[in-house]
Design an enzyme around this catalytic site. Structure first.
Site, PDB file in Angstrom:
ATOM      1  N   LYS A  63       7.084 -52.084 -41.705  1.00 39.71           N
ATOM      2  CA  LYS A  63       8.517 -52.152 -39.871  1.00 39.71           C
ATOM      3  C   LYS A  63       7.900 -51.332 -39.111  1.00 39.71           C
ATOM      4  CE  LYS A  63      11.667 -53.396 -44.072  1.00 39.71           C
ATOM      5  NZ  LYS A  63      12.369 -53.445 -44.696  1.00 39.71           N
ATOM      6  N   ASP A 102      17.709 -56.616 -41.172  1.00 38.47           N
ATOM      7  CA  ASP A 102      18.049 -55.127 -41.636  1.00 38.47           C
ATOM      8  C   ASP A 102      18.878 -55.176 -41.682  1.00 38.47           C
ATOM      9  OD1 ASP A 102      15.944 -55.552 -44.073  1.00 38.47           O
ATOM     10  OD2 ASP A 102      15.081 -54.206 -42.498  1.00 38.47           O
TER      11      ASP A 102
HETATM   12  P1  NAP Z   1      11.127 -44.567 -47.592  1.00 44.34           P
HETATM   13  O1  NAP Z   1      10.904 -45.313 -45.914  1.00 44.34           O
HETATM   14  O2  NAP Z   1       9.783 -44.317 -48.687  1.00 44.34           O
HETATM   15  O3  NAP Z   1      12.065 -43.600 -47.861  1.00 44.34           O
HETATM   16  C1  NAP Z   1      12.769 -43.072 -48.730  1.00 44.34           C
HETATM   17  C2  NAP Z   1      13.718 -41.716 -49.039  1.00 44.34           C
HETATM   18  O4  NAP Z   1      14.122 -41.348 -50.442  1.00 44.34           O
HETATM   19  C3  NAP Z   1      13.003 -41.026 -47.721  1.00 44.34           C
HETATM   20  O5  NAP Z   1      14.302 -40.820 -47.169  1.00 44.34           O
HETATM   21  C4  NAP Z   1      12.868 -39.866 -49.077  1.00 44.34           C
HETATM   22  O6  NAP Z   1      12.916 -38.676 -48.486  1.00 44.34           O
HETATM   23  C5  NAP Z   1      14.016 -40.048 -49.587  1.00 44.34           C
HETATM   24  N1  NAP Z   1      13.370 -39.634 -51.167  1.00 44.34           N
HETATM   25  C6  NAP Z   1      12.723 -40.245 -52.044  1.00 44.34           C
HETATM   26  N2  NAP Z   1      12.256 -38.903 -53.404  1.00 44.34           N
HETATM   27  C7  NAP Z   1      13.434 -38.066 -53.057  1.00 44.34           C
HETATM   28  C8  NAP Z   1      13.984 -37.208 -54.017  1.00 44.34           C
HETATM   29  N3  NAP Z   1      13.099 -36.970 -55.480  1.00 44.34           N
HETATM   30  N4  NAP Z   1      14.767 -36.613 -53.648  1.00 44.34           N
HETATM   31  C9  NAP Z   1      15.599 -36.925 -52.105  1.00 44.34           C
HETATM   32  N5  NAP Z   1      15.587 -37.640 -51.588  1.00 44.34           N
HETATM   33  C10 NAP Z   1      14.339 -38.760 -51.862  1.00 44.34           C
HETATM   34  O7  NAP Z   1      11.557 -45.630 -48.477  1.00 44.34           O
HETATM   35  P2  NAP Z   1      12.312 -47.222 -47.590  1.00 44.34           P
HETATM   36  O8  NAP Z   1      11.388 -48.460 -47.222  1.00 44.34           O
HETATM   37  O9  NAP Z   1      13.453 -46.209 -47.534  1.00 44.34           O
HETATM   38  O10 NAP Z   1      12.870 -47.266 -49.067  1.00 44.34           O
HETATM   39  C11 NAP Z   1      13.886 -46.682 -50.019  1.00 44.34           C
HETATM   40  C12 NAP Z   1      15.192 -47.599 -50.404  1.00 44.34           C
HETATM   41  O11 NAP Z   1      15.984 -48.665 -50.451  1.00 44.34           O
HETATM   42  C13 NAP Z   1      14.475 -47.931 -51.882  1.00 44.34           C
HETATM   43  O12 NAP Z   1      15.132 -47.299 -53.462  1.00 44.34           O
HETATM   44  C14 NAP Z   1      14.216 -49.870 -52.154  1.00 44.34           C
HETATM   45  O13 NAP Z   1      14.474 -50.416 -52.549  1.00 44.34           O
HETATM   46  C15 NAP Z   1      15.426 -49.579 -50.929  1.00 44.34           C
HETATM   47  N6  NAP Z   1      15.561 -51.154 -49.812  1.00 44.34           N
HETATM   48  C16 NAP Z   1      16.083 -51.846 -50.653  1.00 44.34           C
HETATM   49  C17 NAP Z   1      16.754 -52.449 -49.230  1.00 44.34           C
HETATM   50  C18 NAP Z   1      17.388 -54.063 -50.331  1.00 44.34           C
HETATM   51  O14 NAP Z   1      17.180 -54.842 -49.421  1.00 44.34           O
HETATM   52  N7  NAP Z   1      18.464 -53.420 -51.151  1.00 44.34           N
HETATM   53  C19 NAP Z   1      15.775 -53.114 -48.242  1.00 44.34           C
HETATM   54  C20 NAP Z   1      14.778 -52.167 -47.466  1.00 44.34           C
HETATM   55  C21 NAP Z   1      14.840 -50.411 -48.593  1.00 44.34           C
HETATM   56  P3  NAP Z   1      11.704 -37.580 -47.311  1.00 44.34           P
HETATM   57  O15 NAP Z   1      12.301 -38.045 -46.126  1.00 44.34           O
HETATM   58  O16 NAP Z   1      12.149 -36.218 -47.480  1.00 44.34           O
HETATM   59  O17 NAP Z   1      10.066 -37.860 -47.930  1.00 44.34           O
END
Ligand code: NAP
Length: 312
Positions: free
Chosen positions: A91, A127
């Site tokens: 993205k 989004d």
């Molecule tokens: P990302 O860029 O990899 O971000 C992951 C986030 O989770 C970061 O803030 C990370 O913190 C945090 N995290 C990971 N493991 C953690 C832990 N053990 N404890 C605390 N924080 C933790 O992923 P993303 O694309 O933003 O996606 C995040 C979530 O949103 C996923 O579950 C995805 O499936 C969901 N999502 C849903 C939709 C929808 O349409 N519903 C759309 C997009 C995403 P750090 O920065 O410290 O690593």
């Protein structure tokens, strides 16, 4: 025609398609590029919509690693695709491939939808606006009226949500991220968006706190909506993101995770008497907005919702 919900195509398949051969059918002129992309429910949602509209287009998912993104976008354009969706991890990088950006994509600094128009590649972000619609639909509140805490504000989904809250001029925004520095970076950008057309009030509307129980407790007392944008909750064995005792009946809790349908956070929130929703509504609304960009006509929302419910 292969089953487009269960089939994941490769970059080689897209290369072949650009030469008029290979396993990607000619009707496929929309796709999501990601890595990993196998889990994506977007083909089910979009193909149900395209069928119901009588459009002679279909939507596929294509696995694409970051180093091949530019090539994949170029191949799709040459293969006369109408557009693309981009998901993890493309993205941000996709911004650089666009010849034009819509305002939201520019302000959120991320692109999830591309529209091909001759040699133009126009980048959009659905989004953020999709989140606005999802919150209105599930909680009957406008995001702009809510004091919002975002857990995972430094991630891709969390930063888009935080910046959309800033665009909406939410009265309070509390950003939390395991790696706190990332939340501070997003806070700076959120403040720029917030202050672009209004003077700072008596209290700074954007606060960054560590993922610590005492800080969370203090802030949650003045929050209406908690959004989980971390990836925690996707596995039943994941630890709790925040202690259950912090959740209160007056909160609304939105978990961007939608598989499982009830995460541990949502279960804790429901037990506390809070209103809850998983992230399926966000997936639906960002998809509907993308379809409207590609087809320039209203998306069949209920058809897409039913297809998602079945696929999930
Ligand atoms: P990302 O860029 O990899 O971000 C992951 C986030 O989770 C970061 O803030 C990370 O913190 C945090 N995290 C990971 N493991 C953690 C832990 N053990 N404890 C605390 N924080 C933790 O992923 P993303 O694309 O933003 O996606 C995040 C979530 O949103 C996923 O579950 C995805 O499936 C969901 N999502 C849903 C939709 C929808 O349409 N519903 C759309 C997009 C995403 P750090 O920065 O410290 O690593």
């Amino acid at each position: 025609m292969p089953d487009l919900q269960t089939t994941t195509f490769t970059l080689d398949d897209l290369r072949a398609r650009a030469e008029g051969r290979g396993p990607i059918p000619p009707e496929v002129r929309l796709a999501v590029l990601g890595s990993p992309v196998e889990h994506s429910l977007s083909p089910a949602m979009h193909n149900a919509a395209l069928e119901s509209l009588g459009a002679d287009l279909r939507y596929a998912k294509i696995e694409c690693s970051p180093e091949h993104l530019a090539e994949a976008v170029d191949l799709a354009r040459r293969a006369e695709f109408v557009g693309l969706n981009l998901t993890i991890p493309h993205k941000f990088e996709a911004l650089t491939l666009c010849t034009e950006l819509d305002d939201t994509a520019r302000q959120l600094g991320a692109v999830n939808t591309l529209l091909f128009d001759g040699s133009r590649i126009v980048g959009f972000n659905t989004d953020g606006p999709g989140l606005v619609r999802a919150i209105r639909e599930v909680f009957s509140f406008d995001l702009r009226d809510l004091r919002v805490m975002i857990l995972g504000a430094g991630g891709g989904a969390g930063s888009a949500a935080a910046l959309q809250c800033a665009l909406e001029k939410c009265p309070r925004l509390v950003l939390v991220n395991r790696t706190e520095g990332k939340a501070h970076d997003i806070a700076q950008r959120a403040k720029q968006l917030l202050h672009s057309d209004r003077l700072e009030g008596p209290e700074d509307p954007v606060t960054v706190i560590p993922l610590e129980e005492s800080d969370l407790r203090e802030q949650l007392a003045r929050i209406d909506l908690v959004i989980n944008a971390t990836s925690l909750g996707m596995k039943r064995t994941d630890p709790r993101l925040i202690p259950a005792s912090l959740l209160t009946p007056d909160l609304m809790v939105y978990d961007m995770v939608y598989r499982p349908a009830v995460t541990r956070l949502l279960e804790d929130a429901q037990n506390a008497g809070a209103r809850t929703s998983n992230g399926l509504s966000l997936l639906l609304h960002q998809g509907a907005l993308a379809l409207e960009i590609w087809l320039n006509r209203p998306a069949p929302l209920e058809v897409m919702r039913r297809a998602l419910d079945q696929a999930v």
